[in-house]
Write a protein that holds these residues in place. Structure first.
Motif, PDB file in Angstrom:
ATOM      1  N   UNK B  30       0.830  -1.202   0.000  1.00 51.65           N
ATOM      2  CA  UNK B  30       0.000   0.000   0.000  1.00 51.65           C
ATOM      3  C   UNK B  30       0.868   1.257   0.000  1.00 51.65           C
ATOM      4  N   UNK B  31       1.901   1.262   0.854  1.00 56.45           N
ATOM      5  CA  UNK B  31       2.792   2.428   0.897  1.00 56.45           C
ATOM      6  C   UNK B  31       3.508   2.612  -0.438  1.00 56.45           C
TER       7      UNK B  31
ATOM      8  N   UNK C  29      -4.786  -4.578  -0.717  1.00 62.77           N
ATOM      9  CA  UNK C  29      -4.036  -4.100  -1.877  1.00 62.77           C
ATOM     10  C   UNK C  29      -4.989  -3.564  -2.930  1.00 62.77           C
ATOM     11  N   UNK C  30      -6.111  -4.275  -3.143  1.00 62.63           N
ATOM     12  CA  UNK C  30      -7.102  -3.768  -4.099  1.00 62.63           C
ATOM     13  C   UNK C  30      -7.579  -2.384  -3.680  1.00 62.63           C
ATOM     14  N   UNK C  31      -7.876  -2.223  -2.381  1.00 67.82           N
ATOM     15  CA  UNK C  31      -8.331  -0.908  -1.917  1.00 67.82           C
ATOM     16  C   UNK C  31      -7.236   0.142  -2.094  1.00 67.82           C
ATOM     17  N   UNK C  32      -5.988  -0.244  -1.842  1.00 68.38           N
ATOM     18  CA  UNK C  32      -4.886   0.708  -2.022  1.00 68.38           C
ATOM     19  C   UNK C  32      -4.808   1.168  -3.472  1.00 68.38           C
ATOM     20  N   UNK C  33      -5.004   0.232  -4.401  1.00 68.38           N
ATOM     21  CA  UNK C  33      -4.970   0.604  -5.823  1.00 68.38           C
ATOM     22  C   UNK C  33      -6.101   1.586  -6.131  1.00 68.38           C
TER      23      UNK C  33
ATOM     24  N   UNK D 213     -16.353  -9.225  -3.096  1.00 71.86           N
ATOM     25  CA  UNK D 213     -17.099  -9.161  -4.357  1.00 71.86           C
ATOM     26  C   UNK D 213     -17.729  -7.787  -4.536  1.00 71.86           C
ATOM     27  N   UNK D 214     -18.285  -7.253  -3.453  1.00 68.74           N
ATOM     28  CA  UNK D 214     -18.906  -5.934  -3.532  1.00 68.74           C
ATOM     29  C   UNK D 214     -17.918  -4.893  -4.057  1.00 68.74           C
ATOM     30  N   UNK D 215     -16.706  -4.905  -3.458  1.00 71.71           N
ATOM     31  CA  UNK D 215     -15.679  -3.952  -3.881  1.00 71.71           C
ATOM     32  C   UNK D 215     -15.400  -4.066  -5.367  1.00 71.71           C
TER      33      UNK D 215
END
Lengths: 272, 272, 272, 272, 272
Positions: B30-31, C29-33, D213-215
């Motif tokens: 993330x960083x 990681x998906x959220x970070x992207x 899945x929602x994300x």
């Protein structure tokens, strides 16, 4: 580099150093992200450089078109200016590649101009100045009005932006620290990788680590190559071919025969 | 910083704190993504700043070219305006680096202009105003028509955009919160990393964690350095060299001898 | 938010719910992207807004420069137009922040103009129209030719683009769904994270999960703040300071004394 | 979709199929990267479309400003042209949303123009042509010189770029293969995810997999929605509100009373 | 490719080669990042190419509009120039796809022009030159002043930029090394993947590895397809449909009947 890693790894294997994949996974992904950034930066320089040379072709064709439209009967003028414009692009090529422009200038420019250009430390800019002088003379003679002079002056200005833009790309590399940090980390990463993998992969280690190293090293070296798009390696801009295209275009437009042969790729299918 | 981490780590190791690699892997990636974003932001400021100075060179050369084309015989004028243009770029450099422009202004500008410029709180803009006044005077005298005056006014306008653009970059940093959040998380991450790695890596921990920390910290500090491209550190824009190039270009175009020496890199191969 | 997570976590720990790090690693990681993408989108709005205000300064300085060049003796005119231009930028600030422009308009504009502006629902645009009327009157009186009128009209047009661009940024947020989806997933992620980490980290869980949550939440909230660059929080554009700079610049150029004091940062080092 | 996955998963659980998290982690991150790319592509279409409509407002205001400046007394003309410009933006809206422009054209345009516009297969372009004709008539009558005609022609040209740009966005979707590949992989990924997670998470599986899945699904569907910014769903451009703003602006500038009411959000707080 | 991988995998499974998922996870994510970069590069070429053709439509419509405005009664001229402009876009299409322009030129151009165009090695540029000649003739006859000639010349210049820009995209691929390195690594990755997964997934291996390979291979091949946007595959630009649209637009504007039929998608719903 990778070959050495394979050989050394056989020996370290018996040393019992504990390196696991997890921290290398983290580090590898971080490096991949940074490599992606650096490739973007290098590639956008390549794209900008290509765009500038494309604009050069467009602007030079436009000047000839405008001259043919505004002064359709002055065929000598068309040929003289097209000669200057062709010389300008070859001169820019030599300036960017730091090669000697002498032969091409001698081939294209009339004698009295040649001296003036060759003695100047900024040859390309000098040629542009000469083109401007010719336009100013036409205006002085009343062949161009202020407004039509202005239309051509805008094209000359576009060329000035191309010259300035190319000089800027050639003189300002991507900050050296990017290259340095990435190269250090990529090489160190590739050196250590086999030791991290050996615990899991045993005899497959050399194969997998060469594969991973290949991916990282080739992206790193490609970024470095594209960073200076005016070089002569395989992935740089084919400036000779572009200059040849410009020369062919301008000569065709002004009806000069014969056109030079189109530039052919060499035996490795590369244009230079 | 890393050295301290290594020393402390020897002691914590015996404390039995459980930290595993997995959450640090998530955090590290993330960083890395956020560092990639911040480097893009900083680098695009650097590129924009370089582009603006490139445009300055182009616009100043164009003004001289236009004057030489339109008023080929007024050599005094060419020299006077080139003097103003050279002073403008040195003044802009001093303004951006918040250094004293006095010496350079004294060196370049004629005396009666010098006072007017040095007393203004916006020196660079004042010089541009003076150039405009000279052009307006030429128009008043009938040496420039409205249309040719307009052509030069467009170039002056380009310079106005360069000055305004540089001021904008210098006065508006990347929002400070980006710097703050990233720096905090990167430093904390690097401090905690050894404790997460020690369970897997034992004696190799210091080495690997220094390596990872080096990658992250150097990217963070590079982003910070590029953020203000007008500073004087190694990766900033070599404004002295650019001003020197502009001075050499304009003097060559107006036939002033001798040209100043090209600016040479210092003993660390850096231009300033 | 994080404090609550720490407290609750102590209790869930004994509930025996199985959550492992791996799916959270993927999700994190998906959220970070996605956070990286959203920060790019918000930051580019911030950069565009800053660029527009930079262009406003440049265009207003250029109009004054052109008037001083073309009509050097009409000092009253310079002052009047500079007053309109200063009022325009303060009015734009009030329009964007939805505050009352009354005091600033009263301070700057002459009385007969004031009524006309204050009664219009589009004050900024109205002021621009008045500036255009003044230029048209000069053209009517023969003080400006069609061509020099055109040069100034181009600058007025630049200002029109700034006004329209700022209105566009203020009225069109980043699609709300981005904000909504990210916020939901980030908050849920941070809530669940302790339960996933507790199996591995035991007593270190609160510390590590607060750290990770801090990184994600601060990036999310920063993106939200930058999204509307015309607000008054610490990371928004310092519109008061920019308007003050414009006022100082235009007054200095037209020789009006005294210049207003430069805007100073408040005690948290923030400009507003 | 997710509800089905939860139900099915209860049943598969007892089937003993071995799926582990690791390959799904790799795949999930790859998909997240590709989703990030596709969201960038869709979002930049949205931003470009918004920018074009912003330019439309700016250019139409500029034409009215220029007419008021150059021909201050011809109030009828101001109203007629503002009518055409208002009709143009409503017509463009109807063209982009493939709805019937009849009512709006009938409401705004004078009768003799209405027929001409409604019978044309390219209504918006036809209205632009009519505006150009009016300007040409003014030039013919000597009310506009070539130069002032040119100033307005530049604005008409800006509008032509807006119309062409909007048609381009409406007619050229993001290559369909991107949509197809991403949708297939995202849906398949979400379907398989529970089976990969069940080994680790047991009873928590439905919850975590619905979350993940929602994300992914919401990002995918948002990208699809933004891809066509001219639709009528909640995250598309509020073309009705923008047209209403343009109408209010132009009427206010030309002093037409009463101004239409500002467009209000519907009960879900959405503009259309 | 994937089918082969499945078959071979059954056999290797019994060979006892140790490949674990972890290094492939690292490699897969790195490749995904690089694929994301390459897709951006290819897609931005696609977008630029589409933008250029959009500009072509806009510029050609503008020329017709300007001619109709400035010379409303010369209907023959409108038709002749619209013919040239239509021929120009078909010729550009044939040049970019390296197909024979003969039939379309024969269909559109008058006989005496046809020979001149067909004998030129740069047909599109030649047609542009002819349009310029027509405009110059109108200026010579006093039907266009220098200023109105300049307005149209700007549009011709826009078309020159479109032609040059398309040639640039067609002649300069993304550096071949990117294609090569990515293709090698993606294919090798997909080949090795089953062996890495088989230890964890047993009978599910073929399914999961085909899924992952599908994702990577389809992104790679899509990037390659978009890289040359002027081809004839399903995801390339529908140049025939765009040329048809331009032809319909220009004929409608100049009142030529009947308009050609709009281009219809083929039975796979693709335009060409």
């Amino acid at each position: 580099m990778s070959a050495i890693a394979i050989i050394i790894y056989q020996w370290y294997e018996q040393l019992g150093i504990h390196l696991t994949v997890a921290p290398f996974s983290l580090l590898g992904i971080a490096i991949a992200i940074f490599l992606g950034f650096r490739n973007s930066a290098s590639y956008s320089r390549f794209v900008e450089a290509r765009g500038l040379w494309g604009t050069l072709l467009i602007a030079e064709r436009s000047i000839i078109r405008q001259l043919k439209n505004l002064l359709p009967n002055d065929v000598e003028l068309h040929k003289r200016i097209s000669g200057y414009l062709i010389a300008l692009c070859w001169s820019l090529k030599h300036e960017l590649r730091k090669t000697d422009a002498g032969y091409d200038m001698y081939r294209i420019l009339p004698r009295h101009i040649l001296t003036q250009v060759m003695f100047s430390p900024m040859k390309t800019n000098r040629i542009l100045l000469l083109i401007g002088d010719e336009m100013a003379a036409l205006r002085e003679q009343g062949k161009l009005s202020d407004i039509t002079f202005g239309l051509i002056d805008n094209k000359i200005d576009e060329i000035a932006h191309v010259i300035g833009g190319c000089e800027r790309i050639a003189n300002t590399p991507v900050p050296f620290a990017y290259t340095l940090i990435l190269q250090r980390t990529v090489y160190l990463f590739c050196t250590l990788l086999p030791f991290a993998l050996v615990g899991d992969l045993h005899y497959m280690t050399p194969f997998v680590s060469v594969f991973i190293s290949y991916t990282f090293l080739s992206w790193d070296s490609l970024a470095e190559e594209l960073e200076d798009p005016f070089g002569t390696s395989a992935n740089d801009l084919p400036l000779n071919a572009i200059c040849n295209t410009i020369e062919r275009n301008l000569k065709e437009m002004t009806g000069q025969q014969p056109l030079p042969e189109p530039h052919q790729p060499d035996r490795y299918f590369n244009l230079t």
